[in-house]
Design a protein around this motif. Structure first.
Motif, PDB file in Angstrom:
ATOM      1  N   TRP A 129      40.698 -48.239 -71.884  1.00  0.00           N
ATOM      2  CA  TRP A 129      39.889 -47.222 -72.547  1.00  0.00           C
ATOM      3  C   TRP A 129      38.670 -47.866 -73.209  1.00  0.00           C
ATOM      4  O   TRP A 129      38.769 -48.951 -73.797  1.00  0.00           O
ATOM      5  CB  TRP A 129      40.695 -46.501 -73.622  1.00  0.00           C
ATOM      6  CG  TRP A 129      41.536 -45.361 -73.141  1.00  0.00           C
ATOM      7  CD1 TRP A 129      42.791 -45.439 -72.604  1.00  0.00           C
ATOM      8  CD2 TRP A 129      41.206 -43.980 -73.194  1.00  0.00           C
ATOM      9  NE1 TRP A 129      43.268 -44.195 -72.323  1.00  0.00           N
ATOM     10  CE2 TRP A 129      42.319 -43.268 -72.665  1.00  0.00           C
ATOM     11  CE3 TRP A 129      40.093 -43.264 -73.628  1.00  0.00           C
ATOM     12  CZ2 TRP A 129      42.335 -41.891 -72.571  1.00  0.00           C
ATOM     13  CZ3 TRP A 129      40.114 -41.883 -73.535  1.00  0.00           C
ATOM     14  CH2 TRP A 129      41.224 -41.202 -73.003  1.00  0.00           C
ATOM     15  N   ASP A 130      37.566 -47.175 -73.170  1.00  0.00           N
ATOM     16  CA  ASP A 130      36.432 -47.499 -74.020  1.00  0.00           C
ATOM     17  C   ASP A 130      36.755 -47.031 -75.435  1.00  0.00           C
ATOM     18  O   ASP A 130      37.252 -45.912 -75.632  1.00  0.00           O
ATOM     19  CB  ASP A 130      35.175 -46.794 -73.495  1.00  0.00           C
ATOM     20  CG  ASP A 130      34.007 -46.932 -74.450  1.00  0.00           C
ATOM     21  OD1 ASP A 130      33.381 -48.001 -74.468  1.00  0.00           O
ATOM     22  OD2 ASP A 130      33.743 -45.950 -75.189  1.00  0.00           O
TER      23      ASP A 130
ATOM     24  N   GLU B  98      34.982 -46.084 -78.027  1.00  0.00           N
ATOM     25  CA  GLU B  98      34.318 -44.875 -78.511  1.00  0.00           C
ATOM     26  C   GLU B  98      34.878 -43.632 -77.822  1.00  0.00           C
ATOM     27  O   GLU B  98      35.095 -42.591 -78.471  1.00  0.00           O
ATOM     28  CB  GLU B  98      32.814 -44.978 -78.290  1.00  0.00           C
ATOM     29  CG  GLU B  98      32.134 -46.029 -79.141  1.00  0.00           C
ATOM     30  CD  GLU B  98      32.287 -45.775 -80.634  1.00  0.00           C
ATOM     31  OE1 GLU B  98      32.393 -44.592 -81.033  1.00  0.00           O
ATOM     32  OE2 GLU B  98      32.302 -46.751 -81.407  1.00  0.00           O
ATOM     33  N   GLN B  99      35.121 -43.732 -76.530  1.00  0.00           N
ATOM     34  CA  GLN B  99      35.668 -42.590 -75.800  1.00  0.00           C
ATOM     35  C   GLN B  99      37.071 -42.238 -76.299  1.00  0.00           C
ATOM     36  O   GLN B  99      37.418 -41.069 -76.477  1.00  0.00           O
ATOM     37  CB  GLN B  99      35.709 -42.892 -74.300  1.00  0.00           C
ATOM     38  CG  GLN B  99      36.178 -41.718 -73.450  1.00  0.00           C
ATOM     39  CD  GLN B  99      36.259 -42.072 -71.969  1.00  0.00           C
ATOM     40  OE1 GLN B  99      36.173 -43.241 -71.593  1.00  0.00           O
ATOM     41  NE2 GLN B  99      36.420 -41.065 -71.128  1.00  0.00           N
ATOM     42  N   TYR B 100      37.872 -43.282 -76.553  1.00  0.00           N
ATOM     43  CA  TYR B 100      39.222 -43.015 -77.047  1.00  0.00           C
ATOM     44  C   TYR B 100      39.179 -42.398 -78.445  1.00  0.00           C
ATOM     45  O   TYR B 100      39.934 -41.466 -78.749  1.00  0.00           O
ATOM     46  CB  TYR B 100      40.058 -44.296 -77.068  1.00  0.00           C
ATOM     47  CG  TYR B 100      41.485 -44.024 -77.518  1.00  0.00           C
ATOM     48  CD1 TYR B 100      42.370 -43.350 -76.690  1.00  0.00           C
ATOM     49  CD2 TYR B 100      41.914 -44.401 -78.789  1.00  0.00           C
ATOM     50  CE1 TYR B 100      43.654 -43.054 -77.115  1.00  0.00           C
ATOM     51  CE2 TYR B 100      43.202 -44.118 -79.216  1.00  0.00           C
ATOM     52  CZ  TYR B 100      44.063 -43.437 -78.372  1.00  0.00           C
ATOM     53  OH  TYR B 100      45.336 -43.132 -78.796  1.00  0.00           O
TER      54      TYR B 100
ATOM     55  N   GLN C  20      36.921 -40.490 -79.696  1.00  0.00           N
ATOM     56  CA  GLN C  20      36.544 -39.083 -79.531  1.00  0.00           C
ATOM     57  C   GLN C  20      37.716 -38.252 -79.026  1.00  0.00           C
ATOM     58  O   GLN C  20      37.890 -37.088 -79.431  1.00  0.00           O
ATOM     59  CB  GLN C  20      35.353 -38.975 -78.586  1.00  0.00           C
ATOM     60  CG  GLN C  20      34.058 -39.538 -79.166  1.00  0.00           C
ATOM     61  CD  GLN C  20      32.945 -39.644 -78.137  1.00  0.00           C
ATOM     62  OE1 GLN C  20      33.015 -39.040 -77.068  1.00  0.00           O
ATOM     63  NE2 GLN C  20      31.918 -40.425 -78.450  1.00  0.00           N
ATOM     64  N   THR C  21      38.540 -38.850 -78.180  1.00  0.00           N
ATOM     65  CA  THR C  21      39.733 -38.145 -77.691  1.00  0.00           C
ATOM     66  C   THR C  21      40.724 -37.905 -78.820  1.00  0.00           C
ATOM     67  O   THR C  21      41.290 -36.813 -78.959  1.00  0.00           O
ATOM     68  CB  THR C  21      40.393 -38.951 -76.563  1.00  0.00           C
ATOM     69  OG1 THR C  21      39.474 -39.096 -75.486  1.00  0.00           O
ATOM     70  CG2 THR C  21      41.654 -38.268 -76.053  1.00  0.00           C
TER      71      THR C  21
END
Length: 396
Positions: A165-166, A168-170, A172-173
């Motif tokens: 996972w990135d 920042e993406q995680y 946000q999730t």
């Protein structure tokens, strides 16, 4: 429910605001609540009496920080750490894999058995966290399974950024769809703000999302080194910041200052941020013990909790936690008892219902097979729990 008088109590530790300790005492329970406390010779006439044989009574432990929702263990990691390897947050991924391999029934059984083990050692109120799912479906499954098995539940999707996972993406999730899925089942949202876990800005995103949804927050902070965890907890008015091994003067002052609107003498007003100390974890990770003494001296409020988890504190024995706080953290016995009962209740926002033996509160009682509570630290590691009453019912 019949009224029940517990009598022939050698020492009753009420953990009320005055720290009242009564000798030759009795406690009257009605409808699961404390109805009266005082000298045994002045007790009201009950429908039923239990003679406790000159033993000690204190409030049931309130364990405000645990991680019971897991599969497998990490004994190999522990052995390596004892041989000199530093602790890092990455070991969480091992537990995530083991936990995902359990079906619903297996996972529920594991949580239920761990909760029963804690109860057998005097813990009558217990929080636990998700955090070993780390995707939307698994975190939701863990929350759904654990909700009926513990008194309070915390969402810790922000425990570790999973492999692949990135960050920042995680984040946000976690702050978006994952929180949406679990929001109906949880009492708190927590975030591990630490090197190897989540940065200050990532943690802030999670705390903002929880606040926007009206969910109370907690922070894992200042465990592995100095960091922004304490500052974030104070900024967001979190119930607690937990671990607090590495604090500077500003951190201590900020935690103490958060209690400016609380009147300790009457236990009224607006609570501040509780500093939750986890001494069993500190021993297992060989981190400096949390500065509970300094925090109390500065006017902050602390809690003691087990941090029961498979990687860094595989124990739910609050008797051991209290003994360690007295023997190693330089807390007095009354301070340690209060931190493990009323302090934990403050950290969970349930101080009006549990955490001390006072009229109108739930009758959660821990009976020690000893003439005084001092034996918890005087005889560390000994099996002193004689009986446990939860909401007036004898459970152990």
């Amino acid at each position: 429910m019949a009224s029940l008088l517990l009598t022939n109590i050698a020492q009753l530790n009420t953990v009320d605001a005055d720290g009242t300790v009564l000798a030759d005492a009795a406690v009257l329970i009605e409808n699961g609540l404390i109805a009266w406390t005082g000298p045994a010779g002045q007790a009201p006439e009950p429908e039923e009496t239990h003679d406790l044989g000159g033993r000690t009574v204190l409030p049931g432990w309130v364990d405000s920080h645990s991680h019971l929702i897991f599969g497998g263990d990490r004994a190999d990691e522990f052995v390596a750490r004892m041989a000199g390897q530093d602790y890092a947050a990455g070991g969480i991924a091992v537990t995530t894999s083991a936990t995902r391999s359990l079906d619903d029934q297996q996972l529920a059984t594991a949580v239920r058995e761990r909760r029963a083990g804690a109860l057998s050692m005097g813990t009558t109120w217990m929080e636990t966290k998700t955090g070993y799912g780390l995707d939307v479906a698994e975190e939701a499954r863990h929350a759904r399974i654990a909700r009926p098995l513990v008194e309070q539940l915390t969402f810790l999707g922000a425990h570790l950024v999973p492999a692949g996972w990135d960050a920042e993406q995680y984040t946000q999730t976690v702050a978006g769809p994952m929180l949406d899925e679990v929001a109906g089942d949880v009492d708190f949202v927590d975030v591990f703000c630490e090197r190897g876990a989540f940065t200050e800005e990532q943690a802030r995103q999670v705390l903002q999302a929880a606040t926007h949804r009206g969910i109370a927050t907690k922070v894992h902070g200042n465990q592995l080194g100095p960091g922004p965890g304490v500052g974030l907890a104070v900024e967001f008015g979190s119930r607690s910041v937990d671990h607090v091994n590495y604090l500077d003067r500003q951190d201590v002052a900020a935690l103490a200052g958060s209690w400016a609107h609380w009147e300790q003498a009457t236990r009224t007003g607006r609570p501040g941020v509780v500093a939750t100390c986890l001494p069993a974890c500190d021993l297992s990770t060989r981190q400096p013990l949390a500065r509970g003494r300094d925090l109390l001296d500065a006017g902050a409020v602390i809690a003691l909790a087990s941090n029961c988890n498979p990687g860094t504190s595989y124990t739910s024995n609050m008797n051991f936690v209290v003994a360690t706080a007295v023997l190693q953290m330089h807390l007095s016995l009354p301070e340690a008892l209060e931190a493990a009962t009323y302090g934990g209740a403050l950290a969970l926002g349930v101080q009006d219902h549990v955490g001390s033996i006072e009229v109108g509160k739930r009758a959660d009682l821990h009976v020690l097979d000893a003439p005084s509570a001092a034996h918890l630290a005087y005889r560390p590691g000994m099996p002193l729990t004689y009986a446990v009453y939860q909401a007036g019912q004898r459970r152990v």
